[in-house]
Enzyme design. Sequence first.
Site, mmCIF file in Angstrom:
data_model
loop_
_atom_site.group_PDB
_atom_site.id
_atom_site.type_symbol
_atom_site.label_atom_id
_atom_site.label_comp_id
_atom_site.label_asym_id
_atom_site.label_seq_id
_atom_site.Cartn_x
_atom_site.Cartn_y
_atom_site.Cartn_z
ATOM 1 N N LYS A 1 4.838 4.374 -10.425
ATOM 2 C CA LYS A 1 4.962 5.760 -10.924
ATOM 3 C C LYS A 1 6.374 6.303 -10.703
ATOM 4 O O LYS A 1 6.584 7.315 -10.033
ATOM 5 C CB LYS A 1 3.943 6.691 -10.259
ATOM 6 C CG LYS A 1 2.492 6.320 -10.536
ATOM 7 C CD LYS A 1 1.538 7.347 -9.955
ATOM 8 C CE LYS A 1 0.091 6.962 -10.115
ATOM 9 N NZ LYS A 1 -0.329 5.847 -9.254
HETATM 10 N N1 5IU Z 1 -4.570 5.947 -10.153
HETATM 11 C C1 5IU Z 1 -5.583 6.847 -10.287
HETATM 12 N N2 5IU Z 1 -5.468 7.855 -11.189
HETATM 13 C C2 5IU Z 1 -4.376 8.010 -11.951
HETATM 14 C C3 5IU Z 1 -3.334 7.052 -11.797
HETATM 15 C C4 5IU Z 1 -3.452 6.040 -10.902
HETATM 16 O O1 5IU Z 1 -6.603 6.759 -9.638
HETATM 17 O O2 5IU Z 1 -4.326 8.913 -12.766
HETATM 18 I I1 5IU Z 1 -1.702 7.169 -12.926
HETATM 19 C C5 5IU Z 1 -4.638 4.814 -9.227
HETATM 20 C C6 5IU Z 1 -4.851 5.158 -7.792
HETATM 21 C C7 5IU Z 1 -5.598 3.992 -7.297
HETATM 22 C C8 5IU Z 1 -6.441 3.535 -8.470
HETATM 23 O O3 5IU Z 1 -4.690 2.945 -6.988
HETATM 24 O O4 5IU Z 1 -5.731 3.956 -9.607
HETATM 25 C C9 5IU Z 1 -7.849 4.086 -8.505
HETATM 26 O O5 5IU Z 1 -8.562 3.701 -7.374
HETATM 27 P P1 5IU Z 1 -10.107 4.068 -7.140
HETATM 28 O O6 5IU Z 1 -10.882 3.359 -8.266
HETATM 29 O O7 5IU Z 1 -10.388 3.535 -5.781
HETATM 30 O O8 5IU Z 1 -10.229 5.546 -7.208
#
Ligand code: 5IU
Length: 378
Positions: free
Chosen positions: A209
């Site tokens: 990001k």
């Molecule tokens: N992630 C999010 N939302 C977003 C973005 C990235 O959850 O909008 I851009 C990342 C954060 C984490 C993963 O690494 O995606 C989601 O993890 P969980 O499925 O454990 O929530």
Amino acid sequence: MKAEREGRKKERKREMCFFDDEKFKKNLTFLSLSLSFHHRPQLPLFQLSYLLEVLTSKGLVDAATAEAVEEFISANQAFDPTAPGNEPKPPRAAPSSVSAAAPAAAAAAPAAPAPKPKKRLPFEERASLAQCPAGKALFELMARKRTNLAVAADVPSTDAVLALADAAGPHIAVFKTHVDAQDRWTEEDAAKLTALAQKHDFMVFEDRKFADIGNTVVSQYGSGPFKIADWSHLTNAHLLPGPGIIDGLKSVGKDKQRGLLLLAEMSSAGALTDEAYAAKVAAAAEANLDFVCGFISQRPLTWPVAPSPGLVHMTPGVQLAPGGDALGQQYNTPEKVVVQEGCDVIIVGRGIVKAADPGAAAKEYRQAGWAAYEQALK
Ligand code: 5IU
């Protein structure tokens, strides 16, 4: 004679006020699209194809944009023509100023096009439309391996990251990392992950990001302790700093055949990424198709204009049941994000990494994600 000329001048001025304001044109197009598709799907305020015809005939929307909007309209018809009361109405006459300027076809005021919901294209076909090599490789991989699952390796140690890559590897298309959250990240670790990616046929996505100016992201991406561009096939960036961030990342990653995902929408509650922002992100992607391979998206079907099908939509915030966590994460099901919202790749973290058997959980999410993709193609 003079009075007549003055009258004509006034008339032209009046028309110009209505049509020539750039901001008005953009706002009107965007407002009509969002109102018709998003908030009031059963009651379009005005017929969009008609609006488009007027703007095009005035030279205020170019042919490529008009075509893209037409494509979006036909792919996203929320109006059910078979519902009682929704029978086709007689074509409305074009205003005289339009018919005078437009060729015979436009003067004949075309009937409203029959809604033809557009089918989603299979990954094989989208691979051939992708211009960024990494995006093309991702579509090919997903089609070959029959998986649209990305696992988010949010585990506390580098050894656990590598173990997860081996366990989930057979089921995933993408392995998403946060190396700055690990206890160690050496060139050796990067080499081990690369070897696992080759062994199991998946791509690596460092979810960095990036969000700084072009000059700064050059070193954050290419050097520093992590040298992300050396081992990560994909990475992502916010567009907040403006297009210089894409130029900076591209100067490092393009020659290495890397791909960039632009963050268009986030999964967390209260995210500031609204549809207008997503539209700007989509436009920036279209201007950089050699390096931008897609988006992090939540509901691309609501965007004002559908991005090129060669761009991929990857979506976090996915679990088998809807819900959320205590810190604002919001979960949707694979079926919801892929079939209803138009996403391609499901990104799953805790649904897999917190399971007693992450390999088995990855297999289950793979099946759910692929079933949703196949459903979306129908
Ligand atoms: N992630 C999010 N939302 C977003 C973005 C990235 O959850 O909008 I851009 C990342 C954060 C984490 C993963 O690494 O995606 C989601 O993890 P969980 O499925 O454990 O929530």
